[in-house]
Design an enzyme around this catalytic site. Structure first.
Site, short mmCIF file in Angstrom:
data_model
loop_
_atom_site.label_atom_id
_atom_site.label_comp_id
_atom_site.label_asym_id
_atom_site.label_seq_id
_atom_site.Cartn_x
_atom_site.Cartn_y
_atom_site.Cartn_z
CB CYS A 112 -0.86 -0.01 1.01
SG CYS A 112 -2.15 1.18 1.08
CG HIS A 113 0.04 4.93 1.40
ND1 HIS A 113 -1.45 4.54 1.29
CD2 HIS A 113 -0.47 6.27 0.76
CE1 HIS A 113 -2.32 5.19 0.56
NE2 HIS A 113 -1.50 6.28 0.27
#
Length: 191
Positions: A112-113
């Site tokens: 994800c991030h």
């Protein structure tokens, strides 16, 4: 169930604001395969998860960055979330800790991030990666070779996009930690 990850220890590097399922799901996958996990953060106590921007569970920190080194682990996981990667990417100890896994040719997992930490540590240039849609351009700007796929593997570096990809991501985490060091794992190519 086979305990094929027995004897393997995964560092999970996170701070407040990690995406809950991106930590708990891989943690469970490693533990179900017989491995051990250690939550590593900036300070002792607890860190709080987010669940799609809402407050989530709190999880106990096992060790701080001051108490660990990459030598203590077989691999590292950097979960996503909006806030945890932002905090970690501005902390030099966190960046040095992650970089040491590359230097030791150990598997690195990020979802994800989470790959934002890899960007700040200058570890994506010339590497095949993916991440949350909103950071894919950032990965490209840092020299990453970006694919919008559930899981991208590049010689021990395993990245994934979002919670929907956790099944495939978790399978790869278990596989890669069991394989051990990867001779092709390297720090990014100089720009």
């Amino acid at each position: 169930m086979t305990k094929r990850a027995e004897g393997k220890t995964l560092a999970i590097l996170a701070a407040d604001g990690f995406e809950e399922v991106e930590l708990t799901s891989p943690k469970e996958a490693i533990e179900n395969a017989g491995g051990k996990t250690v939550i590593v953060s900036l300070e002792h106590g607890e860190i709080e998860a987010n669940q799609h921007r809402k407050h989530g569970m709190k999880i106990a920190v096992d060790k701080t960055l001051d108490e660990v080194k990459a030598d203590d682990f077989d691999a590292i996981l950097i979960p996503g979330g909006l806030f945890s990667p932002d905090t970690l990417r501005t902390n030099q100890k966190a960046l040095d800790f992650v970089s040491a896994f590359f230097e030791q040719k150990k598997p690195v997992f990020s979802i994800c991030h989470g790959p934002q930490v890899l960007i700040s540590a200058n570890l994506v240039n010339g590497r095949k990666v993916t991440g949350f849609k909103a950071i894919q351009q950032d990965l490209k700007n840092a020299g990453g070779i970006v694919s919008d796929e559930p899981v991208v593997v590049d010689e021990g570096l395993v990245t994934s996009r979002n919670p929907d990809d956790l099944g495939a991501f978790n399978d790869k985490i278990v596989e890669e930690i069991c394989e051990g060091k990867h001779d092709g794992q390297r720090e990014s190519v100089a720009a």
